[in-house]
Enzyme design. Structure first.
Site, PDB file in Angstrom:
ATOM      1  N   SER A  21     -25.983 -40.765  -2.970  1.00 34.68           N
ATOM      2  CA  SER A  21     -25.438 -39.425  -3.443  1.00 34.68           C
ATOM      3  C   SER A  21     -23.727 -39.239  -2.872  1.00 34.68           C
ATOM      4  O   SER A  21     -23.388 -38.484  -3.462  1.00 34.68           O
ATOM      5  CB  SER A  21     -26.241 -38.533  -2.144  1.00 34.68           C
ATOM      6  OG  SER A  21     -25.992 -39.100  -1.009  1.00 34.68           O
TER       7      SER A  21
ATOM      8  N   ASN B 294     -28.743 -44.682   2.869  1.00 33.56           N
ATOM      9  CA  ASN B 294     -30.306 -44.187   3.077  1.00 33.56           C
ATOM     10  C   ASN B 294     -31.092 -45.198   3.624  1.00 33.56           C
ATOM     11  O   ASN B 294     -31.841 -44.591   4.268  1.00 33.56           O
ATOM     12  CB  ASN B 294     -30.696 -43.895   1.706  1.00 33.56           C
ATOM     13  CG  ASN B 294     -30.144 -42.721   1.081  1.00 33.56           C
ATOM     14  OD1 ASN B 294     -29.928 -41.580   1.677  1.00 33.56           O
ATOM     15  ND2 ASN B 294     -29.417 -42.602  -0.154  1.00 33.56           N
TER      16      ASN B 294
ATOM     17  N   GLY C 267     -30.253 -40.244  -2.852  1.00 36.71           N
ATOM     18  CA  GLY C 267     -31.312 -40.716  -2.195  1.00 36.71           C
ATOM     19  C   GLY C 267     -31.766 -42.123  -2.346  1.00 36.71           C
ATOM     20  O   GLY C 267     -32.801 -42.637  -1.978  1.00 36.71           O
TER      21      GLY C 267
ATOM     22  N   ASP D 105     -24.597 -29.502   5.736  1.00 33.21           N
ATOM     23  CA  ASP D 105     -25.513 -30.546   6.312  1.00 33.21           C
ATOM     24  C   ASP D 105     -24.798 -31.593   7.068  1.00 33.21           C
ATOM     25  O   ASP D 105     -25.470 -32.605   7.822  1.00 33.21           O
ATOM     26  CB  ASP D 105     -26.238 -31.402   5.332  1.00 33.21           C
ATOM     27  CG  ASP D 105     -25.488 -32.104   4.305  1.00 33.21           C
ATOM     28  OD1 ASP D 105     -24.170 -32.566   4.540  1.00 33.21           O
ATOM     29  OD2 ASP D 105     -25.891 -32.556   3.163  1.00 33.21           O
TER      30      ASP D 105
ATOM     31  N   HIS E 223     -22.904 -35.095   3.735  1.00 32.11           N
ATOM     32  CA  HIS E 223     -22.298 -35.489   2.571  1.00 32.11           C
ATOM     33  C   HIS E 223     -20.879 -34.808   2.771  1.00 32.11           C
ATOM     34  O   HIS E 223     -20.747 -33.809   3.233  1.00 32.11           O
ATOM     35  CB  HIS E 223     -22.998 -34.648   1.393  1.00 32.11           C
ATOM     36  CG  HIS E 223     -24.624 -35.267   1.398  1.00 32.11           C
ATOM     37  ND1 HIS E 223     -25.537 -34.945   1.991  1.00 32.11           N
ATOM     38  CD2 HIS E 223     -24.769 -36.513   0.590  1.00 32.11           C
ATOM     39  CE1 HIS E 223     -26.573 -35.714   1.433  1.00 32.11           C
ATOM     40  NE2 HIS E 223     -26.054 -36.940   0.829  1.00 32.11           N
TER      41      HIS E 223
END
Length: 203
Positions: free
Chosen positions: A24, A89, A61, A170, A173
């Site tokens: 991502s 991830n 992801g 969040d 990111h």
């Protein structure tokens, strides 16, 4: 090796084709297409006179193992070089660093067999995973760069960690400003990588 290596080189008069293979952070999670890392990097490179395209092969992801599963079709023939950004991830899931390293190694070897050089974008583990895990995970990228003689950008998120103004809500990111920072900081390393590609093509 020599039979397939020419596929990795741009034809005369054509732009150098890079592929950013990642998760991502590459894909541009919750950002418009023009704010994703590959697009921003391409814009910065072109502003400095480079005739280059940077394709976005980021999948939100994705793990290193997921990247290995799709590397063959995500990196088409004619690609001159790959910016490999995977592992974040894996770290967030607490994956054994040996698994991550093995998958990244296999991706690099798969690309190497096709004559496609790799710029490896490093990742670092969050401190809350503990010092042992962090030491093992953080060591993956310099070890791979040394083993395969790769160009290494030590930490993809350098310059934005902990800065709320450069993250989405969040705090994981990057937002548009964060991507600009990442691409700007990485630019000299990418330019050096491109210089090596040109030298290889001229031999």
């Amino acid at each position: 090796m020599t039979a397939v290596a020419p596929k990795a080189r741009a034809a005369p008069g054509e732009p150098v084709k890079l592929v950013a293979l990642g998760d991502s952070l590459t894909a541009g999670y919750k950002l418009p297409a023009d704010a994703a890392f590959p697009t921003v990097l391409e814009r910065l490179l072109k502003a400095r006179g480079a005739d280059v395209t940077v394709a976005n092969a980021g999948v939100s992801g994705d793990t290193a193992t997921g990247g290995l599963d799709r590397v063959d079709w995500s990196v088409p023939d004619g690609t001159a070089g790959v910016i490999l950004e995977l592992g974040a991830n894996d770290m967030l899931r607490g994956t054994d660093p040996k698994v991550t390293e093995g998958a990244l190694s296999a991706i690099i070897e798969r690309l190497k067999a096709r004559g496609i050089p790799v710029l490896l974008a490093g990742m670092q583990a969050a401190p809350n995973l503990g010092p042992d895990y962090k030491a093992r995970f953080d060591a993956i990228y310099p070890a791979l760069a040394k083993r395969y003689g790769l160009t290494l950008y030590p930490f993809f998120l350098d310059g934005i960690i902990g800065d709320r103004a450069q993250h989405l809500d969040d705090m994981i990111h990057p937002n548009r400003q964060g991507v600009e920072t990442i691409a700007s900081r990485m630019l000299p390393t990418v330019e050096g990588f491109l210089g090596g590609l040109r030298q290889g093509a001229s031999r």
